[in-house]
Design a protein around this motif. Sequence first.
Motif, PDB file in Angstrom:
ATOM      1  N   UNK A  14       7.736  28.763  67.209  1.00 32.95           N
ATOM      2  CA  UNK A  14       7.457  28.715  65.764  1.00 32.95           C
ATOM      3  C   UNK A  14       6.169  27.968  65.416  1.00 32.95           C
ATOM      4  N   UNK A  15       5.127  28.165  66.215  1.00 28.40           N
ATOM      5  CA  UNK A  15       3.824  27.560  65.874  1.00 28.40           C
ATOM      6  C   UNK A  15       3.305  28.288  64.625  1.00 28.40           C
ATOM      7  N   UNK A  16       3.032  27.561  63.533  1.00 30.96           N
ATOM      8  CA  UNK A  16       2.592  28.249  62.303  1.00 30.96           C
ATOM      9  C   UNK A  16       1.098  28.581  62.335  1.00 30.96           C
ATOM     10  N   UNK A  17       0.716  29.668  61.620  1.00 36.44           N
ATOM     11  CA  UNK A  17      -0.698  30.061  61.635  1.00 36.44           C
ATOM     12  C   UNK A  17      -1.580  29.092  60.841  1.00 36.44           C
ATOM     13  N   UNK A  18      -0.960  28.127  60.173  1.00 37.27           N
ATOM     14  CA  UNK A  18      -1.787  27.119  59.500  1.00 37.27           C
ATOM     15  C   UNK A  18      -2.629  26.353  60.522  1.00 37.27           C
ATOM     16  N   UNK A  19      -2.189  26.331  61.794  1.00 33.22           N
ATOM     17  CA  UNK A  19      -3.014  25.688  62.827  1.00 33.22           C
ATOM     18  C   UNK A  19      -4.307  26.471  63.069  1.00 33.22           C
ATOM     19  N   UNK A  20      -4.268  27.790  62.827  1.00 29.44           N
ATOM     20  CA  UNK A  20      -5.498  28.579  62.982  1.00 29.44           C
ATOM     21  C   UNK A  20      -6.496  28.180  61.884  1.00 29.44           C
ATOM     22  N   UNK A  21      -5.990  27.988  60.670  1.00 30.39           N
ATOM     23  CA  UNK A  21      -6.869  27.557  59.568  1.00 30.39           C
ATOM     24  C   UNK A  21      -7.475  26.194  59.888  1.00 30.39           C
ATOM     25  N   UNK A  22      -6.647  25.297  60.462  1.00 32.54           N
ATOM     26  CA  UNK A  22      -7.122  23.962  60.848  1.00 32.54           C
ATOM     27  C   UNK A  22      -8.217  24.071  61.911  1.00 32.54           C
ATOM     28  N   UNK A  23      -8.005  24.976  62.891  1.00 27.84           N
ATOM     29  CA  UNK A  23      -9.004  25.177  63.952  1.00 27.84           C
ATOM     30  C   UNK A  23     -10.307  25.698  63.354  1.00 27.84           C
ATOM     31  N   UNK A  24     -10.204  26.648  62.425  1.00 32.60           N
ATOM     32  CA  UNK A  24     -11.418  27.215  61.821  1.00 32.60           C
ATOM     33  C   UNK A  24     -12.198  26.156  61.044  1.00 32.60           C
ATOM     34  N   UNK A  25     -11.463  25.279  60.346  1.00 32.13           N
ATOM     35  CA  UNK A  25     -12.139  24.188  59.612  1.00 32.13           C
ATOM     36  C   UNK A  25     -12.840  23.256  60.580  1.00 32.13           C
ATOM     37  N   UNK A  26     -12.145  22.895  61.652  1.00 32.54           N
ATOM     38  CA  UNK A  26     -12.729  22.009  62.668  1.00 32.54           C
ATOM     39  C   UNK A  26     -13.972  22.648  63.287  1.00 32.54           C
ATOM     40  N   UNK A  27     -13.877  23.951  63.549  1.00 33.55           N
ATOM     41  CA  UNK A  27     -14.998  24.651  64.181  1.00 33.55           C
ATOM     42  C   UNK A  27     -16.222  24.627  63.271  1.00 33.55           C
ATOM     43  N   UNK A  42     -16.932  22.524  60.823  1.00 32.25           N
ATOM     44  CA  UNK A  42     -17.481  21.155  60.722  1.00 32.25           C
ATOM     45  C   UNK A  42     -18.254  20.799  61.979  1.00 32.25           C
ATOM     46  N   UNK A  43     -17.683  21.143  63.137  1.00 33.91           N
ATOM     47  CA  UNK A  43     -18.337  20.793  64.412  1.00 33.91           C
ATOM     48  C   UNK A  43     -19.646  21.552  64.569  1.00 33.91           C
ATOM     49  N   UNK A  50     -21.604  22.546  62.205  1.00 27.12           N
ATOM     50  CA  UNK A  50     -22.613  21.951  61.309  1.00 27.12           C
ATOM     51  C   UNK A  50     -23.135  20.642  61.916  1.00 27.12           C
ATOM     52  N   UNK A  51     -22.226  19.826  62.474  1.00 27.21           N
ATOM     53  CA  UNK A  51     -22.653  18.558  63.091  1.00 27.21           C
ATOM     54  C   UNK A  51     -23.596  18.810  64.260  1.00 27.21           C
ATOM     55  N   UNK A  52     -23.295  19.874  65.016  1.00 32.14           N
ATOM     56  CA  UNK A  52     -24.060  20.150  66.238  1.00 32.14           C
ATOM     57  C   UNK A  52     -25.443  20.709  65.950  1.00 32.14           C
ATOM     58  N   UNK A  53     -25.587  21.315  64.734  1.00 32.75           N
ATOM     59  CA  UNK A  53     -26.872  21.947  64.423  1.00 32.75           C
ATOM     60  C   UNK A  53     -27.972  20.894  64.351  1.00 32.75           C
ATOM     61  N   UNK A  54     -29.162  21.162  64.886  1.00 33.41           N
ATOM     62  CA  UNK A  54     -30.233  20.169  64.775  1.00 33.41           C
ATOM     63  C   UNK A  54     -30.499  19.834  63.308  1.00 33.41           C
ATOM     64  N   UNK A  55     -30.796  18.559  63.027  1.00 34.31           N
ATOM     65  CA  UNK A  55     -30.967  18.089  61.652  1.00 34.31           C
ATOM     66  C   UNK A  55     -31.991  18.926  60.887  1.00 34.31           C
ATOM     67  N   UNK A  56     -33.054  19.368  61.572  1.00 33.71           N
ATOM     68  CA  UNK A  56     -34.112  20.119  60.898  1.00 33.71           C
ATOM     69  C   UNK A  56     -33.595  21.435  60.323  1.00 33.71           C
TER      70      UNK A  56
END
Length: 260
Positions: free
Chosen positions: A230-243, A245-246, A248-254
């Motif tokens: 019973x793993x809910x698909x809300x974890x997929x939404x959480x993964x997409x948000x994390x992805x 954010x990550x 954007x953080x990884x992109x060079x500042x310029x």
Amino acid sequence: MRTFSLTLHVWRQKSAKAKGKFVAYKAADVSEHMSFLEMLDVVNQGLIEEGEDPIAFDHDCREGICGMCGFMINGMAHGPQPRTTVCQLHMRHFKDGDELWLEPWRSAAFPIVRDLAVDRSAFDRIIAAGGFVSVPTGSAVDGNTIPVPKQDADLAMDAAACIGCGACVAMCPNGSAALFTSAKIGHLGLLPQGQPERDRRVLAMVERVNAEGFGHCTSAGECEAVCPKEIPITFIARMNRDFLKAAIHERPAANRGGSG
Ligand code: SF4
Ligand code: FES
């Protein structure tokens, strides 16, 4: 004790490259108390006695906890009982004269090993890409010294229930591994110990998923419906948000918008 007979149409395929086909077998004197795999054990014993190859299928714990078992029964991953792995499926849910079609997980990323057994090592490689917490030195601190909010601990436990069976991939029309991957990412990302590598983890694991040839999630929801844990698909939404954010953080500042 009720006993009955079934007709099984089983996918037989000698190797990943060989051509496969359905072969019909009679399963006689099936006890309602047998598990599905015990019923197959008896069919296999008969095949061995007749000098034929037994039907290959994966299994280990037979208690619904290891994730080794799994195949399709009449088009449903793990069969007709919700929240139940095929090793925990009991024959009382079937009746005399039923015809059952047994097939392996169908996914390009899970090549067939033989008959109903598939190679799920793609999941291992996704975990190896980032599904861990690094402890570079010293011994682990006592668990109680790191407070975890109850709500986060509960959610992390829900995600950690994933047994890596692959039913979500098998049932998904896109062959997506999003539910499995999001459970592994969510499990660690909810805990304080998982924070230092959170960005790196989601980027590496999603990249590995794509490299393994799994399809993309289009929110069909079949994975959640068939997941024995019973793993809910809300974890997929959480993964997409994390992805996001990550990334954007990884992109060079310029290259970032705003003051960067
Ligand atoms: S998310 Fe559910 S169906 Fe998918 S691998 Fe984990 S336990 Fe199996
Ligand atoms: S054999 Fe372990 S979960 Fe089914």
